[in-house]
Scaffold this motif. Sequence first.
Motif, mmCIF file in Angstrom:
data_model
loop_
_atom_site.group_PDB
_atom_site.id
_atom_site.type_symbol
_atom_site.label_atom_id
_atom_site.label_comp_id
_atom_site.label_asym_id
_atom_site.label_seq_id
_atom_site.Cartn_x
_atom_site.Cartn_y
_atom_site.Cartn_z
ATOM 1 N N PRO A 186 0.979 -1.312 0.076
ATOM 2 C CA PRO A 186 0.069 0.090 0.016
ATOM 3 C C PRO A 186 0.738 1.538 0.050
ATOM 4 C CG PRO A 186 -1.064 -1.507 1.632
ATOM 5 C CD PRO A 186 0.395 -2.274 1.135
ATOM 6 N N GLU A 187 2.147 1.290 0.587
ATOM 7 C CA GLU A 187 2.884 2.652 0.807
ATOM 8 C C GLU A 187 3.878 2.907 -0.366
ATOM 9 O OE1 GLU A 187 5.759 -0.559 2.453
ATOM 10 O OE2 GLU A 187 3.439 -0.333 2.114
ATOM 11 N N VAL A 188 3.873 1.734 -1.318
ATOM 12 C CA VAL A 188 5.143 1.913 -2.074
ATOM 13 C C VAL A 188 4.906 3.091 -2.904
ATOM 14 C CG1 VAL A 188 6.036 0.950 -4.346
ATOM 15 C CG2 VAL A 188 5.604 -0.424 -2.273
ATOM 16 N N LYS A 189 3.868 3.607 -3.735
ATOM 17 C CA LYS A 189 3.893 4.559 -4.638
ATOM 18 C C LYS A 189 4.178 5.818 -4.009
ATOM 19 C CE LYS A 189 1.598 6.580 -8.661
ATOM 20 N NZ LYS A 189 0.468 6.452 -9.595
ATOM 21 N N ASP A 190 3.576 6.221 -2.961
ATOM 22 C CA ASP A 190 3.689 7.497 -2.300
ATOM 23 C C ASP A 190 5.099 7.466 -1.693
ATOM 24 O OD1 ASP A 190 2.604 9.843 -0.847
ATOM 25 O OD2 ASP A 190 3.251 8.816 0.790
ATOM 26 N N VAL A 191 5.788 6.452 -1.188
ATOM 27 C CA VAL A 191 7.026 6.524 -0.598
ATOM 28 C C VAL A 191 8.103 7.069 -1.679
ATOM 29 C CG1 VAL A 191 8.981 5.285 0.308
ATOM 30 C CG2 VAL A 191 6.734 5.261 1.452
#
Length: 222
Positions: free
Chosen positions: A100-105
Motif C-alpha cells: 500500500p505505501e510503495v507509490k507514495d514513498v
Amino acid sequence: MNKNGIKALVFDAYGTLFDVHSVIEKCNELFDGKGVEISKTWREKQLEYANLHQIMGNYKSFYQITNHALHYAVKLHDEQLDKRAENELLKAYLQLSTFPEVKDVLTQLQDKKLAVFSNGSHDMLDPLIKQSKITDIFDQIISVDEIKQFKPAVASYKYAAKELKVKPEEVLFMSSNGWDISGAKNYGFHTAWINRQNLPIEEMDMEPTIIYHDLTGILEWK
C-alpha cells in the motif's frame, strides 16, 4: 552513518515492492481452499531453486524457475496443473500488487537515484513494474539475468553498483528478504531491512544497517 553520502536508493522487487502472495486469490480460484498453502510453497521453492541453480552453476531465468516452482507447489498439495491454470498463474505473477505505501514513498524520494535490483528476469520484471504504474519513478531496472548471477552472489551486487556508477558505500539497499540483506551487506552496501513479517535477524553476522516495518521508514533518507 552519513545519510548525505548515499547517492542511490536500490530496491529489491519481490516481497519488498510487490506482494508475492497477492497470487493467493488466483490460486484459491483454481485450487479451492489451497491458495495460501500453494502460494507459500511456490515462493519457498522459487527461492530454493534460484539458490540451487546458483550453487550448481546451472543458470536458468527466474521466469523458468518460477514456472518449475509452481509445478512443484501444485503437486505437493495434491492438485493437477493443466496448461490453462499454468498460464493464468504465471500471468498473475506479472500482475502482483504493490504494497500500500510503495507509490507514495517512492514519489517522495525522487531527488535521489532510484533503482530496482532483482533476481527477476526482464520478461517478468518489466511487465510487472509497467502494470504497477511506478515505471517512470525509477532511473534504472537492473536484473541479475544481465549477468546470470543470482543474489546473494557477490558478483550480482557488484554488477548493480557498476551499472549505477556508484561505490558500494554510496548505496542504501532495501529488501524484505533477510538473505538478500545479508548478501548486500556482505558486498558492502548499506542495508535497510523491510521486515514486513516481524522476523528475527538472520544469524549470518551481517546485521542490517537499519530495520523498518515497511517502506515509509525510508523517508528519513530524503
